[in-house]
Design a protein around this motif. Structure first.
Motif, short mmCIF file in Angstrom:
data_model
loop_
_atom_site.label_atom_id
_atom_site.label_comp_id
_atom_site.label_asym_id
_atom_site.label_seq_id
_atom_site.Cartn_x
_atom_site.Cartn_y
_atom_site.Cartn_z
N ALA A 184 0.86 -1.18 0.00
CA ALA A 184 0.00 0.00 0.00
C ALA A 184 0.90 1.23 0.00
O ALA A 184 2.04 1.19 0.48
CB ALA A 184 -0.92 0.02 1.20
N ILE A 185 0.39 2.32 -0.56
CA ILE A 185 1.10 3.60 -0.52
C ILE A 185 0.36 4.51 0.45
O ILE A 185 -0.87 4.67 0.37
CB ILE A 185 1.16 4.26 -1.91
CG1 ILE A 185 1.77 3.30 -2.93
CG2 ILE A 185 1.96 5.56 -1.84
CD1 ILE A 185 3.19 2.84 -2.62
N ILE A 186 1.12 5.08 1.39
CA ILE A 186 0.55 5.95 2.42
C ILE A 186 1.04 7.37 2.21
O ILE A 186 2.24 7.61 2.01
CB ILE A 186 0.99 5.47 3.83
CG1 ILE A 186 0.73 3.98 4.02
CG2 ILE A 186 0.31 6.30 4.91
CD1 ILE A 186 -0.71 3.58 3.96
N LYS A 187 0.11 8.31 2.25
CA LYS A 187 0.46 9.73 2.29
C LYS A 187 0.64 10.11 3.75
O LYS A 187 -0.30 10.02 4.55
CB LYS A 187 -0.63 10.58 1.66
CG LYS A 187 -0.32 12.08 1.67
CD LYS A 187 -1.45 12.88 1.04
CE LYS A 187 -1.13 14.38 1.06
NZ LYS A 187 -2.23 15.19 0.47
N ILE A 188 1.86 10.50 4.12
CA ILE A 188 2.18 10.73 5.53
C ILE A 188 1.53 12.02 6.02
O ILE A 188 1.69 13.08 5.41
CB ILE A 188 3.70 10.81 5.73
CG1 ILE A 188 4.39 9.56 5.20
CG2 ILE A 188 4.03 11.01 7.21
CD1 ILE A 188 3.99 8.27 5.86
N THR A 189 0.82 11.91 7.15
CA THR A 189 0.24 13.09 7.78
C THR A 189 1.00 13.49 9.05
O THR A 189 0.94 14.64 9.48
CB THR A 189 -1.24 12.86 8.13
OG1 THR A 189 -1.36 11.69 8.97
CG2 THR A 189 -2.06 12.65 6.85
N ALA A 190 1.69 12.55 9.67
CA ALA A 190 2.51 12.85 10.85
C ALA A 190 3.59 11.79 10.97
O ALA A 190 3.36 10.61 10.73
CB ALA A 190 1.66 12.86 12.13
N THR A 191 4.78 12.23 11.32
CA THR A 191 5.91 11.34 11.53
C THR A 191 6.75 11.93 12.66
O THR A 191 6.60 13.10 12.99
CB THR A 191 6.72 11.14 10.23
OG1 THR A 191 7.80 10.23 10.47
CG2 THR A 191 7.29 12.45 9.72
N ALA A 192 7.61 11.13 13.25
CA ALA A 192 8.34 11.61 14.42
C ALA A 192 9.80 11.19 14.35
O ALA A 192 10.16 10.25 13.64
CB ALA A 192 7.71 11.06 15.70
N ILE A 193 10.62 11.92 15.09
CA ILE A 193 12.03 11.56 15.24
C ILE A 193 12.15 10.72 16.50
O ILE A 193 11.73 11.13 17.59
CB ILE A 193 12.92 12.81 15.33
CG1 ILE A 193 12.73 13.70 14.11
CG2 ILE A 193 14.39 12.39 15.46
CD1 ILE A 193 13.48 15.02 14.19
N CYS A 194 12.72 9.54 16.35
CA CYS A 194 12.86 8.60 17.46
C CYS A 194 14.28 8.68 18.02
O CYS A 194 15.23 9.01 17.31
CB CYS A 194 12.57 7.18 16.97
SG CYS A 194 12.70 5.91 18.25
N GLY A 195 14.43 8.35 19.30
CA GLY A 195 15.76 8.26 19.86
C GLY A 195 16.64 7.29 19.11
O GLY A 195 17.86 7.49 18.99
N SER A 196 16.04 6.23 18.56
CA SER A 196 16.82 5.28 17.75
C SER A 196 17.34 5.93 16.48
O SER A 196 18.39 5.52 15.95
CB SER A 196 15.95 4.07 17.40
OG SER A 196 15.56 3.36 18.56
#
Length: 392
Positions: free
Chosen positions: A28-40
């Motif tokens: 599936a192709i997702i249009k990103i609405t929110a993403t985050a920076i992880c400590g990893s």
């Protein structure tokens, strides 16, 4: 599309890439609405995870809207979904045991050699986390291709749940929950958590939900320790006290029933072995800085439990193996089996038993992601969690 791209150690930029397309029937192709920076992600930024190449798209905490599906996908266009960072086929030996992060089919054959050499067996596929885990483009982008989309994504049907309330179902919330579960918490337990970052705070919150009597969080950033106090936890600043002595005093000389290392391979500390590990990482030898884990093993009570959600990637020196064996400690660790926990945790969010938004400190457009990485790494007291918004 625009995407956050790795160019070298401490060098990430937002570049233009081709839009992803359907490759396999279950995509599936997702249009990103929110993403985050992880400590990893900071381990990648610091150059201590092998297998990352210039041009790779980073990011493994993301959600968005389904815009295209392959014929084998169970998703539908227009659905709002959170995508686990672990890529899992759903039908191999490990997935059938709900050990989704050990999937045997998601890491392509041609990508397996490095992790098989390092760890004895190949890792599963992960989004945006080096070619050792499949080389999949990550979600700090405007669009992403999601393999095995009939297994991973969780559909968010409740429109009253804004993105920030459910975004962390992708990684750090189930990681904190599994950390507490691996600690085998029982009612009346005292649990010590090393690290008041996002995973440590969610592990502490999860331990409270699991009826731990006392949760003690160890860190040195005042604001992060205040966030832990807001969850009803006790705190220790390791720059102000001898942690092991303080824990013994707080537990009547016994030690915590369970300890959780939510720090991982870039621990801070002034012990001589940790300073040597810092030097080794700096020159590229690749020794993990495990001072938090070593301290946790020594502090845990005899017969206690040790949970390790913190990421480790290589070897470590001066490991207190004798303490582990002689004290009869039990260890639980591993990349998170995200899909096992998402429905349970979504229910707890909807019931108001778990809050996921309290640690968000900054919200930035995707174009400002390089600044987000720099500040999240260098100003950890003030920058507790960064959410990126593509298209803003």
């Amino acid at each position: 599309m625009r995407a956050l791209t790795y160019h070298g150690k401490k060098d990430v930029r937002v570049d233009t890439h081709p839009d992803p397309g359907i490759v396999n029937p279950r995509d599936a192709i997702i249009k990103i609405t929110a993403t985050a920076i992880c400590g990893s992600d900071l381990h990648l930024y610091d150059g201590v995870i092998p297998g990352l190449m210039a041009g790779d798209i980073l990011g493994h905490e993301f959600m968005g809207e389904v815009v295209e599906t392959g014929p084998g996908s169970t998703l539908k266009k227009g659905q709002r979904v959170v995508v686990p960072f672990t890529i899992s086929c759903g039908s191999c030996f490990f997935c059938e045991k709900q050990q989704y992060s050990a999937c045997d089919n998601s890491n392509p054959v041609e990508k397996r050699e490095m992790s098989e050499t390092l760890y004895g067996q190949p890792m599963s596929g992960l989004f945006g986390y080096s070619h050792m885990t499949g080389g999949y483009p990550g979600g700090q982008a405007e669009y992403v291709r999601v393999p095995f989309s009939d297994v991973g994504p969780i559909v968010i049907e409740n429109d009253d749940l804004e993105d920030e309330k459910v975004l962390f179902l992708s990684d750090i919330l189930p990681t904190g929950w599994m950390a507490a579960e691996n600690a085998a918490i029982e009612g009346g337990d005292t649990v010590a958590v090393w690290g008041a970052g996002p995973v440590g705070l969610f592990a502490a919150q999860s331990a409270k939900v699991m009826n731990a009597e006392r949760v003690i969080v160890i860190d040195h950033h005042p604001h992060r320790l205040e966030l832990a106090k807001g969850l009803g936890c006790e705190t220790l600043n390791f720059r102000e006290v001898d942690v092991r002595e303080a824990l013994l005093e707080m537990t009547g000389g016994i030690g915590p029933d369970a300890v959780i290392d939510a720090v991982g391979m870039e621990a801070h500390g002034f012990a001589i072995d940790n300073m040597l590990d810092v030097a080794k990482q700096t020159v590229g030898i690749g020794a993990d800085r495990a001072s938090a884990l070593k301290q946790a093993l020594l502090a845990c009570r005899k017969g206690g439990r040790v949970s390790i959600p913190g990421v480790y990637g290589g070897m470590t020196d001066k490991f207190p193996l004798g303490a582990l064996m002689e004290k009869g400690l039990k260890i639980g660790t591993g990349q998170t089996h995200v899909q096992r926990f998402t429905h349970l945790l979504l229910g707890l969010i909807e019931e108001g038993k778990i809050d996921t938004t309290f640690l968000i400190s900054h919200r930035l457009p995707l174009e400002e992601a390089p600044d987000g990485y720099y500040n999240f790494r260098n100003y950890q007291n003030e920058w507790t969690k960064v959410v990126l918004k593509p298209g803003t």
